[in-house]
Each structure stands twice: as structure tokens, then as C-alpha cells.
Design an enzyme around this catalytic site. Sequence first.
Site, mmCIF file in Angstrom:
data_model
loop_
_atom_site.group_PDB
_atom_site.id
_atom_site.type_symbol
_atom_site.label_atom_id
_atom_site.label_comp_id
_atom_site.label_asym_id
_atom_site.label_seq_id
_atom_site.Cartn_x
_atom_site.Cartn_y
_atom_site.Cartn_z
ATOM 1 N N CYS A 1 20.838 -18.252 2.972
ATOM 2 C CA CYS A 1 21.523 -17.651 1.829
ATOM 3 C C CYS A 1 20.667 -16.557 1.201
ATOM 4 O O CYS A 1 20.500 -15.495 1.788
ATOM 5 C CB CYS A 1 21.902 -18.729 0.817
ATOM 6 S SG CYS A 1 23.162 -18.193 -0.374
ATOM 7 N N HIS B 1 24.945 -22.191 4.304
ATOM 8 C CA HIS B 1 23.998 -23.292 4.119
ATOM 9 C C HIS B 1 24.183 -24.341 5.214
ATOM 10 O O HIS B 1 24.907 -25.328 5.033
ATOM 11 C CB HIS B 1 24.205 -23.941 2.747
ATOM 12 C CG HIS B 1 23.759 -23.109 1.599
ATOM 13 N ND1 HIS B 1 22.507 -23.220 1.038
ATOM 14 C CD2 HIS B 1 24.405 -22.134 0.912
ATOM 15 C CE1 HIS B 1 22.400 -22.354 0.038
ATOM 16 N NE2 HIS B 1 23.530 -21.679 -0.053
ATOM 17 N N GLU C 1 22.269 -26.627 6.158
ATOM 18 C CA GLU C 1 21.682 -27.927 5.828
ATOM 19 C C GLU C 1 22.724 -28.944 5.357
ATOM 20 O O GLU C 1 22.539 -30.156 5.498
ATOM 21 C CB GLU C 1 20.591 -27.778 4.764
ATOM 22 C CG GLU C 1 21.045 -27.365 3.374
ATOM 23 C CD GLU C 1 21.112 -25.864 3.159
ATOM 24 O OE1 GLU C 1 21.080 -25.434 1.989
ATOM 25 O OE2 GLU C 1 21.203 -25.130 4.162
#
Length: 539
Positions: free
Chosen positions: A384, A509, A511
Site C-alpha cells: 500500500c 493488502h 496480508e
Amino acid sequence: MEERINLSKYIVVTGGVVSSIGKGISSSSIGRILRSYGVDVTAIKIDPYLNWDSGTLNPYQHGEVFVTEDGMETDLDLGHYERFLDVNLSGESNITTGKVYNAVISKERKGDYLGSCVQIIPHITDEIKSMIRKISQKTQAEVVLVEVGGTVGDIESQPFLEALRQLRNEEGQDNVMFVHVTYIPYLRAAGEFKTKPTQHSTKELRGTGISPDMIICRSEFPIDSHIKEKIAHFCDVEEKAVINAPDMHSIYEVPLVLNSENVGEYILKRLKMESRKPDLYQWSRIVDALKIDNFKVTVGIVGKYVELEDAYISIREALKHAAANQGVKVDIEWIKAEESLNIDRVKEFDALLIPGGFGERGISGKLEAVKYSIENKTPLFGICLGMQCMVIEFARLQGFEGANSTEFDENAKHPVIHIMKEQKYVENMGGTMRLGAYPCKLKEGTIAHAAYKEDSVSERHRHRFEFNNDYRQIFEDKGLIISGKSPDDLLVEIVELEDHPWFLGCQFHPEFKSRPNNAHPLFVSFIKAAIENKKRKGI
């Protein structure tokens, strides 16, 4: 009692004694255990604060903001639920006081309550029950986990506890179970555990009309049967329903610990559910893989909230998942982005990662990390804002003096990162345009394509600024690779760099989609690069 519309069973998890006691991990672990029995489980997190969502909350106080597939900015516990249960939850799974009151006031303004004085009981409590049942009906889950944020006794949580008390009466005793998570302190001076805080906490819960069916005792060290017997006696629960969850090496061990005390079996019996055979073998293998430490790689995370690791909890866990996938251990070093990089320290790292964030504070340190990576061929993962910093520093190194993001400099000479046109007139900070899952097509022959082994993927976003397409062709001519784009080619999603072993920045993102049993492909590729770099350095 009216005929039940939804056939879900409910497990309500409350907390006592202190905050941050581990209700989220306890809830997630119960869910994982039930999943091992073949039970279909979903989860809800109730947050008593008045915010609509977690989007504008301070990471130092609340940890990271977790983003769901449908674009809701939620509490980090939803991340735990998704990782442990291996499911994608909707934003409706995060119920806040703000959402509840907004719904009730909207109905009142439309005239739904004409003739009634709108009150906490029944209107607020009915809305809470309606939101919970909506998740049950939508998911058709056999069991719905409901975690109540905060600590029993907090004034903010009282309407929720009352609603859940009513839910038990309406759904029936056999269909709603209460689990209370408490803390058993160990007084070193006295050399003993103290159960009085748990007794008082349980008494406080009973004052709301709720009696716990199970008590999970968090402790620094394991407690013995004498302590369990005492808690059972004074808190009026069965001794086999007093469960100890001592501090563990890894949060992923907690389901195994709870399972060793027959938590799943007790819950199935308490909720009058069919007896089944559990299978936590694969989960135990994951736990064993996470304990590997014969080969370590070190990743330096350059962020602005590094004092509180929970601000980057999904990144931390994704790195662990990827390391376990590769049979290595990852040591994470936290670097304050506000400070100048200590080059001697950075040289020891096998890879660098720049996470997302908002605001100008700490940008200089992140840009230094990008420059170091480019000059020293150190693997770098930008997420990001991290990707945006990679673009900014690349531009500056290519002679674009004054290159910046308009987030930090509205009059930047070279606004290589700028705000989307659709966002220029958005006044509400929570009205972020790019939230949730968006598709991305990948370019063949790139790190991203090799990692995913797919031509297109879907990833979750949380940002307002984008790569400025005015510079796209210019930068590609200078060695920047656009390896991921939106299907319509308008938005740059992933950038890489020619002649660099591993330099990848993504606007999304990744994750948020990593699981202990299914590590995210980009994180796996990143850890592989860290391993190769460590070998190259001969350390």
C-alpha cells in the site's frame, strides 16, 4: 417460546478482570476446534464503541484495521477469526454501538416506531439481536461465535449483554452457551495463584442475568486441579468446564491446548449437538512448522507504529505463515520510520518490508529503505503506502526532483502518486473509495505472476491515493515493471524493478488473506528471496 427461524447455536464469549485478555484468540480457538469436528462455524465481534467502524481508530490504541472482502474496516479480531477458521467474513460480522444506534435512529426517523418511546429496551436490544440473527440466517452456520468486546462491568457493553441474555431466553438454553474468559494472576511474593478476580468477574456477569457455562482461565503459567476445583466451586460451573489457557509460544497452539481439555466435546454436549470425532492433525502440523528455528531469516519492517506490534498483526502473521511454509523461522526486527536508517543494523537484515499507513510522518525513513534496497539489491516488499514510497523514491533516483505524493505535498512538482478523481470531494474520512476486494490481472514473466501462478487474482484494498498514470510509460522505459493492473488497465496494482532480485510493491493488502494453512503466495515468494539473499551473503 416462538418457533426458531434460524437453527444456529450460539456461543457467546465475554471477558473479565482485565482487557486484552485474549477473548479473540479464545473465540477463534473454539471455532477451530469445532471446525475440526466438522461443524460449520462463523463469528461475530461486538465492539461497544460508538464509531461506525474501525477505520478512523488510532492504531496505537486499537491495533490494525482489518478489511473484509466486502470492504468493511473492522476490528483486528476478525483477522484472527478468518485465519483460524479459514473463512471470509462479511463486514456485518463486526457489530458496533455506532451501527446499532444508527439503525435504530434511522428507523425512528422513518416512522417505524410511531407511538413508541424509543428506548434501550426493547428497541436497542432488539436491533442487536436482529443483527446477530441476520448473520446466522445469511451464513446458515451451525454455530455462531459472538465475542463481546471490552470487560464485563463496562457501561458501554451493558445493552449488548442484556440483548444476549434475551437471546438465550428466546432461543432456548440448549442453543445458547456463555463462555467467560478471565485472568488468574500469579503473585510471586506469595508464590500462589489468586482466584478472587475471577470470582468477582463472574459475580459481575451474573449481575447482568448471565451465568457462564464455561470459564477459560488465562494465566502466565499452568494452573493445577486445586485451582480449577476452587473456581468451579465459587463460580458455580462444572470443574470440567474450567479450562486453563496459559501463555503459549504461539497463538496457534491455543486450539491444541483447549482441545486437550476436551473443550469441543463439552461444547457439543452442552449444546445438544451430535457427537463427532475431531481431527486436528493438520493443525498440529502447522503448529510444528511454526516452531522450526534451525534456519532463520531476518526481516526488517520499517513502519510508523512499530511500538505496538498489533498495528501490523496481519503482516506479522503472514510472514510467519510463509516462513513455516518454507521450513524456516522468520525473525522480525521493527524499525521506526521516523528515524534515519542505521545502515550497520540494516545490513544484517535478509529482507525489508514497508507496510501501509496514512500521513507524512515516517515517510523519510521509508524512502531511505527503498533507496537502500535498490542500491544493495536487498529484497524489498512494499504494501500500500509502501508501494507508493517505492514509486516516489524510484522517481527521485531517476532524476525527477520533487517527486512525491499529493497526500504529502499538494503542489508536488512531480505528483507520481495522486488522489483519485472520485475521491477529491469525499469529506468523510470513513468514505474511502477503494475498500475491499478488487480484481488484478498479472503480467507473465514477473515475480508476481510466478508467485501466484495465476493470470488474475483478487485482493483487498484500503487506500485513497493511486499511481499517477501520467508517469506510467516514462517509468516503464526507465526500468519499472508494472506487473499487476486492474482489468480495465486504469489502475496500477503491482510494481517491480528490472535487474533486482526481489523488489515488489503492491497497492493492496495481501496480508489480510494469508492463513496458517495457506500462506499467501507473495509472502512465500518474499521469504524465498530472503533465504536466497541470506545464502548469497554467506551468513
